[in-house]
Design an enzyme around this catalytic site. Structure first.
Site, PDB file in Angstrom:
ATOM      1  N   ASP A   1       2.667  11.998   9.371  1.00 26.47           N
ATOM      2  CA  ASP A   1       3.409  11.305  10.435  1.00 26.47           C
ATOM      3  C   ASP A   1       4.222  12.258  11.299  1.00 26.47           C
ATOM      4  O   ASP A   1       5.253  11.881  11.864  1.00 26.47           O
ATOM      5  CB  ASP A   1       4.351  10.224   9.847  1.00 26.47           C
ATOM      6  CG  ASP A   1       3.612   9.274   8.937  1.00 26.47           C
ATOM      7  OD1 ASP A   1       2.500   8.871   9.300  1.00 26.47           O
ATOM      8  OD2 ASP A   1       4.128   8.968   7.842  1.00 26.47           O
TER       9      ASP A   1
ATOM     10  N   LYS B   1       0.761  14.386  15.041  1.00 29.43           N
ATOM     11  CA  LYS B   1      -0.439  15.184  15.351  1.00 29.43           C
ATOM     12  C   LYS B   1      -1.243  14.575  16.499  1.00 29.43           C
ATOM     13  O   LYS B   1      -1.741  15.279  17.370  1.00 29.43           O
ATOM     14  CB  LYS B   1      -1.331  15.310  14.097  1.00 29.43           C
ATOM     15  CG  LYS B   1      -0.657  16.066  12.968  1.00 29.43           C
ATOM     16  CD  LYS B   1      -1.446  15.994  11.685  1.00 29.43           C
ATOM     17  CE  LYS B   1      -1.386  14.664  11.009  1.00 29.43           C
ATOM     18  NZ  LYS B   1      -0.102  14.275  10.421  1.00 29.43           N
TER      19      LYS B   1
ATOM     20  N   GLY C   1      -2.806   7.291  10.830  1.00 29.57           N
ATOM     21  CA  GLY C   1      -2.555   6.491  12.026  1.00 29.57           C
ATOM     22  C   GLY C   1      -2.023   7.434  13.083  1.00 29.57           C
ATOM     23  O   GLY C   1      -0.849   7.785  13.060  1.00 29.57           O
ATOM     24  N   HIS C   2      -2.896   7.911  13.961  1.00 28.50           N
ATOM     25  CA  HIS C   2      -2.477   8.875  14.980  1.00 28.50           C
ATOM     26  C   HIS C   2      -2.139   8.129  16.273  1.00 28.50           C
ATOM     27  O   HIS C   2      -3.007   7.531  16.890  1.00 28.50           O
ATOM     28  CB  HIS C   2      -3.573   9.927  15.187  1.00 28.50           C
ATOM     29  CG  HIS C   2      -3.722  10.824  13.985  1.00 28.50           C
ATOM     30  ND1 HIS C   2      -4.659  11.818  13.894  1.00 28.50           N
ATOM     31  CD2 HIS C   2      -3.026  10.879  12.826  1.00 28.50           C
ATOM     32  CE1 HIS C   2      -4.525  12.429  12.718  1.00 28.50           C
ATOM     33  NE2 HIS C   2      -3.555  11.867  12.065  1.00 28.50           N
TER      34      HIS C   2
ATOM     35  N   GLN D   1      -2.729  13.394   7.692  1.00 26.90           N
ATOM     36  CA  GLN D   1      -1.661  13.489   6.678  1.00 26.90           C
ATOM     37  C   GLN D   1      -0.899  14.816   6.875  1.00 26.90           C
ATOM     38  O   GLN D   1      -0.842  15.307   7.979  1.00 26.90           O
ATOM     39  CB  GLN D   1      -2.213  13.367   5.245  1.00 26.90           C
ATOM     40  CG  GLN D   1      -2.723  11.960   4.910  1.00 26.90           C
ATOM     41  CD  GLN D   1      -4.111  11.681   5.429  1.00 26.90           C
ATOM     42  OE1 GLN D   1      -5.035  12.441   5.210  1.00 26.90           O
ATOM     43  NE2 GLN D   1      -4.279  10.565   6.112  1.00 26.90           N
TER      44      GLN D   1
HETATM   45  P1  IMP Z   1      -3.649   7.377   0.223  1.00 23.82           P
HETATM   46  O1  IMP Z   1      -4.102   8.592   0.957  1.00 23.82           O
HETATM   47  O2  IMP Z   1      -3.783   6.120   1.041  1.00 23.82           O
HETATM   48  O3  IMP Z   1      -4.261   7.240  -1.128  1.00 23.82           O
HETATM   49  O4  IMP Z   1      -2.063   7.512  -0.031  1.00 23.82           O
HETATM   50  C1  IMP Z   1      -1.530   8.541  -0.870  1.00 23.82           C
HETATM   51  C2  IMP Z   1      -0.142   8.939  -0.408  1.00 23.82           C
HETATM   52  O5  IMP Z   1      -0.240   9.592   0.854  1.00 23.82           O
HETATM   53  C3  IMP Z   1       0.829   7.769  -0.195  1.00 23.82           C
HETATM   54  O6  IMP Z   1       2.132   8.195  -0.492  1.00 23.82           O
HETATM   55  C4  IMP Z   1       0.712   7.484   1.280  1.00 23.82           C
HETATM   56  O7  IMP Z   1       1.856   6.853   1.806  1.00 23.82           O
HETATM   57  C5  IMP Z   1       0.532   8.888   1.827  1.00 23.82           C
HETATM   58  N1  IMP Z   1      -0.239   8.918   3.072  1.00 23.82           N
HETATM   59  C6  IMP Z   1      -1.564   8.761   3.222  1.00 23.82           C
HETATM   60  N2  IMP Z   1      -1.912   8.875   4.507  1.00 23.82           N
HETATM   61  C7  IMP Z   1      -0.786   9.118   5.173  1.00 23.82           C
HETATM   62  C8  IMP Z   1      -0.505   9.361   6.561  1.00 23.82           C
HETATM   63  O8  IMP Z   1      -1.393   9.411   7.412  1.00 23.82           O
HETATM   64  N3  IMP Z   1       0.794   9.586   6.872  1.00 23.82           N
HETATM   65  C9  IMP Z   1       1.793   9.599   5.926  1.00 23.82           C
HETATM   66  N4  IMP Z   1       1.573   9.385   4.641  1.00 23.82           N
HETATM   67  C10 IMP Z   1       0.295   9.144   4.271  1.00 23.82           C
END
Ligand code: IMP
Length: 431
Positions: free
Chosen positions: A13, A16, A40-41, A222
């Site tokens: 977040d 990017k 979510g970009h 991420q």
């Molecule tokens: P997952 O990738 O959905 O399995 O989530 C694993 C961890 O990464 C969790 O703590 C999510 O909140 C975090 N996470 C996954 N994708 C994002 C992102 O795009 N931005 C921020 N946190 C993320």
């Protein structure tokens, strides 16, 4: 030519999407290299706000080719929603977007498994976005996954059913109720749409593009502290979010990586569970959340907020080989009398400047330096020369500590709210 890489240095977040969109006019090809619809970009321009999940953030520029690389995992349902939203905006998607044959598919049962696994974990849940990311990458490394290239196989439906049968057994283990039929209809519609897209071998495409002198920007998702190897495991995502992920997620050799742009917020946020040494569970954190609109663009969850963490930032710079820093959301820190920065941790009775194996609160205690804050509203600034001297000091402090120049300062969500700063000439070099 070499491929430049743009990635997040914190827990995701960082912004990017906005910066890829800002930089796209300089590039011929934009390629996403890992993650999936957990991302979510967000992009804002001409009064429009748009959130992309799987599709690269260069998609709004007519002249750029956008690639979904082999390291990405695709949910056909979310992909179809994204495409129809873009088509409504008049984007000629089929001409501009190519999909790697080697990218893996998220099945409806991957999403169910994600939800079942999180439920079973109870209080120790990861805080997953529940998009099926973990189970899909598990099937990839377990050599069970389905890929975009399989869609054209006459036995695709049989392959799908065989994998779903395995998942059904696992779901029985979790004792998890579901109705698959409802989910499958939409999923197969998404598969039909994916079938109609241009599939490529992205490793050939990108290397050929580089040979022809085209410029390539690899877009991460991420953040580095969510990396499966170097993040705060197990509270991480299931892919390599660091620069090396661009090599494996696109087929670009390490020696073909050029600039590495590392994006960080002027403070820190984290969504989901896991350690966060500089977290502010108080009114300062709440002010950051409200002013910075720190609510997830994928899940709507409120983000945890805290001061900038230099040991964590330096760690991310090191594992990524960052060549330029980009500071986001400087405007959110306006109005604080003092800005605090964590310069090191207290760890087992010692002061350390690096990130140890565990950063949970019972192991590390952040130690802060206080810097003067600024009151000016930065959101209308158009030139870097107008930034307040206190913010310039804050930036210089970060440059001195990290040894990497800060080349862009973002002061709001819109494309236009971007200040290009001259790189610090004499930045010390990190070993
Ligand atoms: P997952 O990738 O959905 O399995 O989530 C694993 C961890 O990464 C969790 O703590 C999510 O909140 C975090 N996470 C996954 N994708 C994002 C992102 O795009 N931005 C921020 N946190 C993320």
């Amino acid at each position: 030519m070499k491929a430049d890489v743009l990635l997040g240095l914190q827990w995701g977040d960082e912004g990017k999407g906005k910066i890829v969109d800002v930089l796209t006019p300089k590039y011929d090809v934009i390629a996403r290299f890992q993650g999936g619809p957990n991302a979510g970009h967000t992009l804002e321009f001409n009064g429009i706000k748009h959130v992309l999940h799987t599709i690269p953030s260069g998609i709004f520029h007519d002249d750029a080719v956008n690639i979904i690389g082999n390291g990405v995992v695709i949910d056909p349902v979310i992909f179809k929603w994204e495409i129809s939203a873009l088509e409504k905006m008049g984007v000629d998607i089929k001409k501009r977007l190519f999909v790697s044959r080697r990218a893996h598919l998220i099945l409806p049962t991957h999403r169910l498994l994600d939800a079942a696994s999180e439920k079973a974990k109870g209080k120790s849940k990861i805080g997953s976005t529940l998009k099926g990311i973990g189970p899909t990458y598990m099937d990839k490394t377990g050599r069970n996954g389905l890929r975009i290239g399989d869609i054209d196989n006459p036995k695709f439906t049989e392959m799908y059913e065989a994998l779903v049968a395995k998942h059904a057994q696992l779901l029985q283990f979790y004792d998890y109720d579901y109705n698959l039929e409802e989910l499958e209809e939409e999923w197969f519609e998404g598969i039909d749409l994916l079938r109609s897209m241009t599939h490529i071998d992205c490793e050939h495409y990108i290397n050929q593009a580089l040979k022809e002198g085209k410029s390539v920007l690899a877009e991460g998702a991420q953040g580095s502290l969510l990396d499966i190897d170097f993040g705060s495991y197990p509270f991480v995502t299931s892919s390599n979010t660091i620069c090396a992920g661009a090599c494996t997620g696109l087929g670009v050799a390490p020696g073909k990586v050029g600039q590495v742009f590392g994006i960080f917020k002027a403070y820190c946020t984290r969504v989901g569970s896991g350690p966060f040494p500089t977290e502010l569970d108080n009114e300062i954190g709440e002010q950051m959340r409200q002013v910075g609109n720190e609510f997830g663009s994928t899940t709507g969850r409120s983000r945890r907020c805290g001061w900038l963490d230099l040991p964590a930032l330096k760690y991310a710079i090191q594992v990524n080989g960052v060549t330029e820093l980009i500071m986001m959301k400087a405007d959110v820190l306006s109005g604080f009398d003092k800005i605090q920065v964590c310069t090191h941790y207290e760890y087992k009775g010692e002061q350390i400047h690096h990130l140890p194996y565990s950063i949970s609160e019972d192991v590390v205690k952040p130690v802060y330096k206080k810097l003067d804050g600024w009151n000016n509203d930065l959101t209308g600034l158009t030139e870097v020369e107008s930034i307040p001297s206190e913010l310039e000091n804050y930036i210089r402090f970060i440059e001195e500590e990290t040894g990497v120049p800060v080349s862009i300062i973002s002061v709001g969500p819109d494309r236009k709210q971007t200040l290009h700063r001259k790189a610090l000439q004499e930045a010390p070099v990190l070993d």
